[in-house]
Motif scaffolding. Sequence first.
Motif, mmCIF file in Angstrom:
data_model
loop_
_atom_site.group_PDB
_atom_site.id
_atom_site.type_symbol
_atom_site.label_atom_id
_atom_site.label_comp_id
_atom_site.label_asym_id
_atom_site.label_seq_id
_atom_site.Cartn_x
_atom_site.Cartn_y
_atom_site.Cartn_z
ATOM 1 N N PRO A 90 1.081 -0.940 0.178
ATOM 2 C CA PRO A 90 -0.157 0.236 -0.064
ATOM 3 C C PRO A 90 0.858 1.407 0.248
ATOM 4 N N LEU A 91 0.336 2.579 -0.792
ATOM 5 C CA LEU A 91 1.120 3.801 -0.785
ATOM 6 C C LEU A 91 1.164 4.306 0.621
ATOM 7 N N GLY A 92 2.075 5.336 -0.249
ATOM 8 C CA GLY A 92 2.375 6.563 1.616
ATOM 9 C C GLY A 92 3.586 6.484 2.162
ATOM 10 N N ILE A 93 3.663 6.876 3.435
ATOM 11 C CA ILE A 93 5.128 7.031 3.708
ATOM 12 C C ILE A 93 4.986 5.207 4.344
ATOM 13 N N ILE A 113 10.452 5.868 3.264
ATOM 14 C CA ILE A 113 10.491 5.955 2.193
ATOM 15 C C ILE A 113 8.394 6.708 1.698
ATOM 16 N N LEU A 114 8.417 7.332 0.652
ATOM 17 C CA LEU A 114 7.328 7.441 0.232
ATOM 18 C C LEU A 114 7.122 7.257 -0.786
ATOM 19 N N LEU A 115 6.526 6.070 -1.326
ATOM 20 C CA LEU A 115 5.655 5.262 -1.763
ATOM 21 C C LEU A 115 4.686 6.066 -3.258
ATOM 22 N N LEU A 116 4.325 5.724 -3.940
ATOM 23 C CA LEU A 116 3.505 6.701 -4.378
ATOM 24 C C LEU A 116 2.775 6.092 -5.615
ATOM 25 N N ALA A 117 2.083 5.877 -6.889
ATOM 26 C CA ALA A 117 0.774 6.133 -7.205
ATOM 27 C C ALA A 117 2.283 5.196 -8.391
ATOM 28 N N ALA A 118 2.096 3.875 -9.285
ATOM 29 C CA ALA A 118 2.500 3.975 -10.613
ATOM 30 C C ALA A 118 3.059 4.143 -11.410
ATOM 31 N N ASP A 264 0.619 9.158 -8.663
ATOM 32 C CA ASP A 264 1.937 9.609 -8.771
ATOM 33 C C ASP A 264 2.926 10.655 -8.394
ATOM 34 N N LYS A 265 2.755 11.693 -8.082
ATOM 35 C CA LYS A 265 3.527 13.217 -7.767
ATOM 36 C C LYS A 265 3.552 13.320 -5.989
ATOM 37 N N LYS A 266 2.168 12.567 -5.641
ATOM 38 C CA LYS A 266 2.041 13.198 -3.868
ATOM 39 C C LYS A 266 1.067 12.840 -3.335
ATOM 40 N N GLN A 267 1.147 12.490 -1.711
ATOM 41 C CA GLN A 267 -0.092 12.326 -1.218
ATOM 42 C C GLN A 267 -1.128 13.118 -1.762
ATOM 43 N N ILE A 268 -2.765 13.209 -2.198
ATOM 44 C CA ILE A 268 -3.934 13.757 -1.990
ATOM 45 C C ILE A 268 -3.942 14.068 -0.635
ATOM 46 N N ASP A 269 -4.342 14.905 0.118
ATOM 47 C CA ASP A 269 -5.223 15.099 1.376
ATOM 48 C C ASP A 269 -6.695 15.707 1.577
ATOM 49 N N SER A 270 -7.463 15.920 2.373
ATOM 50 C CA SER A 270 -8.470 17.111 2.887
ATOM 51 C C SER A 270 -9.563 15.670 1.683
#
Length: 359
Positions: A90-93, A113-118, A264-270
């Motif tokens: 699963p993604l995230g820190i 590490i920060l794991l993002l979408a492929a 694929d670039k960042k975590q999405i808040d809110s």
Amino acid sequence: MNNTLKIFFAAGLLLALGCNSCKQKPADNGVDYTISPEAGTTYKAGDVVKVKVGLPADTKPDSVVYLMEETRLGVAKDSSAISVKTDTIPLGIKLITAKVYQAGKSQDVSTNILLLAAKAPEAYTYKVEKTYPHDTSSYTEGLEYLDGIMYESTGEAGHSTIRKNNLETGKAIQLTKLGDQYFGEGLSVVGNKVIQLTYREKVGFVYDKSSLKLLNTFPNNVGAEGWGMCFDGKKLYMDDSTNKIWFLNKDTYQEMGSINVCDDKKQIDSVNELEYIDGKLYANVYQTDDILVINPKTGAVEQKIDMKNLYPESERPAGRDWGNNVLNGIAYDAATKRVFVTGKKWPKMYQVKFSPKAQ
């Protein structure tokens, strides 16, 4: 989730975390131990991560055990690197720890590490198939359609309700008002009950589905706040103002796990109001015109639906706080495959169909 409180929360979060939440100093109980990769290094799902502990030249460990969170990754007899496949993680820190065992003792050194979408989410758009009236006093926080009834939870302290609406008229068939101290949030129908969250009051409500009579309450200490909620037939999903979506037991409302929402670039808040549709999570993003389609196993954003022209600001009545009355509310009629969306205090409910955006 009014606008002022949201800004206050965001500012506090930035002060607490600093400019980069991933760039944390590794926990290192061994004076001369190091670990790679560097804290905060970003990877895409599917990448292979080389993890390696650095030891003093005269150190000969009995073993080095590598962990990601609480999951064992592998064992080495020296400072040799191990390879970590990320295609099913699963993604995230993610916290990575090396436990170095020597002479009956162990010392830890950690990184993250920060794991993002492929890959980038596929761009989608929408078509309005039909419109219905919507009560402009309803500060929509939760929306669900079941058996011909539109269930809606509304927010704002002193005005929060849970209600059953007639889709064709937009009017409430049944309505239960919350106490003035509560700010209503997401809801979901589970069997013969309706579950409703509150914003910061750390309490959830359980109603009889037939009458909307309050049956009982439960403490809700999962996450930072109570925001959106939906149900997949087995477990509840809940978000909390961050990029995290929590899994809750449908009977006890206790935490069962979580995912982190990332593209694929960042975590999405809110991440806000939620709906479960054909195996995917559909989510509003607070104060944006976007709906995200999220993989419920990994947290990856697979599609992004641009809804900015659904209710243009130029068409909205003047003199009202439309800056906070944003797109929020997704409901699905599984029997007819209809999707409904609306916003806080919007005059219309829209039946829409999503499709890939023309390139």
